[in-house]
Scaffold this motif. Structure first.
Motif, PDB file in Angstrom:
ATOM      1  N   ALA A  57       0.796  -1.156  -0.128  1.00  0.00           N
ATOM      2  CA  ALA A  57      -0.069   0.148  -0.107  1.00  0.00           C
ATOM      3  C   ALA A  57       0.821   1.125   0.072  1.00  0.00           C
ATOM      4  N   CYS A  58       2.072   1.225   0.777  1.00  0.00           N
ATOM      5  CA  CYS A  58       2.802   2.544   1.093  1.00  0.00           C
ATOM      6  C   CYS A  58       3.393   2.787  -0.557  1.00  0.00           C
ATOM      7  N   ARG A  59       3.995   1.672  -1.155  1.00  0.00           N
ATOM      8  CA  ARG A  59       4.375   1.781  -2.441  1.00  0.00           C
ATOM      9  C   ARG A  59       3.419   2.606  -3.445  1.00  0.00           C
ATOM     10  N   VAL A  60       2.105   1.854  -3.434  1.00  0.00           N
ATOM     11  CA  VAL A  60       1.070   2.475  -4.358  1.00  0.00           C
ATOM     12  C   VAL A  60       1.001   4.108  -3.973  1.00  0.00           C
ATOM     13  N   LEU A  61       0.891   4.426  -2.511  1.00  0.00           N
ATOM     14  CA  LEU A  61       0.760   5.711  -2.230  1.00  0.00           C
ATOM     15  C   LEU A  61       1.884   6.686  -2.137  1.00  0.00           C
ATOM     16  N   GLY A  62       3.153   5.858  -2.901  1.00  0.00           N
ATOM     17  CA  GLY A  62       4.097   6.967  -2.867  1.00  0.00           C
ATOM     18  C   GLY A  62       5.138   7.229  -1.603  1.00  0.00           C
ATOM     19  N   ILE A  63       4.649   6.455  -0.582  1.00  0.00           N
ATOM     20  CA  ILE A  63       5.449   6.574   0.646  1.00  0.00           C
ATOM     21  C   ILE A  63       6.949   5.773   0.414  1.00  0.00           C
ATOM     22  N   THR A  64       7.970   6.522   0.926  1.00  0.00           N
ATOM     23  CA  THR A  64       9.145   5.911   0.867  1.00  0.00           C
ATOM     24  C   THR A  64       9.726   5.458   2.039  1.00  0.00           C
ATOM     25  N   ASP A  65       9.372   5.785   3.145  1.00  0.00           N
ATOM     26  CA  ASP A  65      10.042   5.217   4.597  1.00  0.00           C
ATOM     27  C   ASP A  65       9.086   4.665   5.298  1.00  0.00           C
ATOM     28  N   VAL A  66       8.943   3.637   5.979  1.00  0.00           N
ATOM     29  CA  VAL A  66       8.246   3.077   6.710  1.00  0.00           C
ATOM     30  C   VAL A  66       8.926   2.439   7.974  1.00  0.00           C
ATOM     31  N   PRO A  67       8.073   2.622   9.217  1.00  0.00           N
ATOM     32  CA  PRO A  67       8.851   2.215  10.545  1.00  0.00           C
ATOM     33  C   PRO A  67       8.930   0.452  10.620  1.00  0.00           C
ATOM     34  N   VAL A  68      10.047   0.042  10.832  1.00  0.00           N
ATOM     35  CA  VAL A  68      10.206  -1.329  11.148  1.00  0.00           C
ATOM     36  C   VAL A  68      10.547  -1.753  12.328  1.00  0.00           C
ATOM     37  N   VAL A  69      10.488  -3.002  12.779  1.00  0.00           N
ATOM     38  CA  VAL A  69      11.106  -3.656  13.851  1.00  0.00           C
ATOM     39  C   VAL A  69      12.001  -4.698  13.295  1.00  0.00           C
ATOM     40  N   VAL A  70      13.236  -4.644  13.564  1.00  0.00           N
ATOM     41  CA  VAL A  70      14.051  -5.921  13.131  1.00  0.00           C
ATOM     42  C   VAL A  70      14.180  -7.038  14.113  1.00  0.00           C
ATOM     43  N   ARG A  71      13.805  -8.302  13.748  1.00  0.00           N
ATOM     44  CA  ARG A  71      13.767  -9.287  14.463  1.00  0.00           C
ATOM     45  C   ARG A  71      14.997 -10.364  13.917  1.00  0.00           C
ATOM     46  N   GLU A  72      16.041 -10.700  14.747  1.00  0.00           N
ATOM     47  CA  GLU A  72      17.029 -11.506  14.439  1.00  0.00           C
ATOM     48  C   GLU A  72      16.288 -13.030  14.303  1.00  0.00           C
ATOM     49  N   VAL A  73      16.530 -13.584  13.215  1.00  0.00           N
ATOM     50  CA  VAL A  73      16.047 -14.842  12.812  1.00  0.00           C
ATOM     51  C   VAL A  73      17.087 -15.788  12.405  1.00  0.00           C
ATOM     52  N   ALA A  74      17.231 -16.924  13.091  1.00  0.00           N
ATOM     53  CA  ALA A  74      18.524 -17.803  13.248  1.00  0.00           C
ATOM     54  C   ALA A  74      18.260 -18.742  12.006  1.00  0.00           C
ATOM     55  N   SER A  75      17.358 -18.842  11.372  1.00  0.00           N
ATOM     56  CA  SER A  75      17.118 -19.768  10.190  1.00  0.00           C
ATOM     57  C   SER A  75      15.940 -19.624   9.328  1.00  0.00           C
ATOM     58  N   ASP A  76      15.876 -20.378   8.159  1.00  0.00           N
ATOM     59  CA  ASP A  76      14.708 -20.313   7.358  1.00  0.00           C
ATOM     60  C   ASP A  76      13.462 -20.762   7.865  1.00  0.00           C
ATOM     61  N   GLU A  77      13.711 -21.812   8.488  1.00  0.00           N
ATOM     62  CA  GLU A  77      12.281 -22.152   9.361  1.00  0.00           C
ATOM     63  C   GLU A  77      11.977 -21.640  10.409  1.00  0.00           C
ATOM     64  N   GLU A  78      12.674 -20.811  11.035  1.00  0.00           N
ATOM     65  CA  GLU A  78      12.461 -19.757  11.948  1.00  0.00           C
ATOM     66  C   GLU A  78      11.412 -18.580  11.475  1.00  0.00           C
ATOM     67  N   HIS A  79      12.001 -18.324  10.279  1.00  0.00           N
ATOM     68  CA  HIS A  79      11.515 -17.142   9.437  1.00  0.00           C
ATOM     69  C   HIS A  79      10.177 -17.584   8.846  1.00  0.00           C
TER      70      HIS A  79
END
Length: 93
Positions: A57-79
């Motif tokens: 939705a942000c891409r469609v609206l032209g919004i270029t920055d979004v708030p994020v929370v970064v989670r350390e993920v150890a494996s593809d299975e966890e992701h």
């Protein structure tokens, strides 16, 4: 985080459908009026765990920055587990 740095998880579209029609229009209207209320959750490589539709939705609206929370993920299975659990919770809202 700049929206160009975010990457879609390749299995997201296999697991969850994109919002369409009125649902997507409502999401865009909410973001236009209130901004991103709930940050997008990404892993340490910028791959989206939860928030694919908000980013779309942000891409469609032209919004270029979004708030994020970064989670350390150890494996593809966890992701993949987080992808499913977080998105199911959000869709319940």
């Amino acid at each position: 985080m700049h929206i160009a740095e975010l990457k879609q998880h390749p299995r997201n579209t296999e697991t969850f459908r994109d919002l369409t029609g009125e649902e997507f229009e409502d999401l865009k209207a909410s973001i236009s009026e209130h901004g991103i209320i709930e940050p997008v959750i990404v892993n340490q490589h910028g791959v989206i765990i939860c928030g694919h539709q908000r980013v779309r939705a942000c891409r469609v609206l032209g919004i270029t920055d979004v708030p994020v929370v970064v989670r350390e993920v150890a494996s593809d299975e966890e992701h993949e587990t987080l992808l499913i659990e977080e998105n199911l919770r959000r869709r319940q809202l």
